[in-house]
Scaffold this active site. Sequence first.
Site, short mmCIF file in Angstrom:
data_model
loop_
_atom_site.label_atom_id
_atom_site.label_comp_id
_atom_site.label_asym_id
_atom_site.label_seq_id
_atom_site.Cartn_x
_atom_site.Cartn_y
_atom_site.Cartn_z
N GLU A 240 -1.67 11.00 -10.91
CA GLU A 240 -1.42 10.94 -12.35
C GLU A 240 -2.37 9.91 -12.99
OE1 GLU A 240 2.29 9.85 -15.38
OE2 GLU A 240 2.62 9.94 -13.21
N HIS B 166 3.78 11.36 -6.08
CA HIS B 166 2.37 11.28 -6.45
C HIS B 166 1.98 9.83 -6.70
CE1 HIS B 166 4.53 11.61 -10.31
NE2 HIS B 166 3.64 10.74 -10.74
N HIS C 122 0.83 -1.20 0.00
CA HIS C 122 0.00 0.00 0.00
C HIS C 122 0.86 1.25 0.00
CE1 HIS C 122 0.60 -0.53 4.42
NE2 HIS C 122 0.73 0.78 4.38
#
Length: 124
Positions: free
Chosen positions: A118, A76, A7
Amino acid sequence: MKYKFAHNNLNVVDLEKSLNFYEEALGLKEVDRITPEDGSFIIVYLGDGETEHLLELTWLKDWDKPSYNLGDNEFHLALTVDDYEASLTKHQAMDCVCFINEAMGIYFINDPDGYWIEIIPAKG
């Protein structure tokens, strides 16, 4: 030894707002939640229903700042999408598109805490 991703964690200020955003924008659903008895934090794991990789959202009770220092957002998340144009249209309607890179064929959205995500067209 063999490692695989489990994760990624993002700290959030308003957990419900973030949960609603990630479900509406990306279809991510809650798969697990950790809430200690003292209520000092809540951790919610979100999944895409396709991969084992999870997004961990962490809310901290005593966080006293309005936002997190995100630097230049070079860190990101990135997700692929099977219908890039429909996705872009949806995110534009949600007013969360923060950058479109037409030359690379990608774009970024930002979540309620300002994290960039993204969006990449799926190959094939």
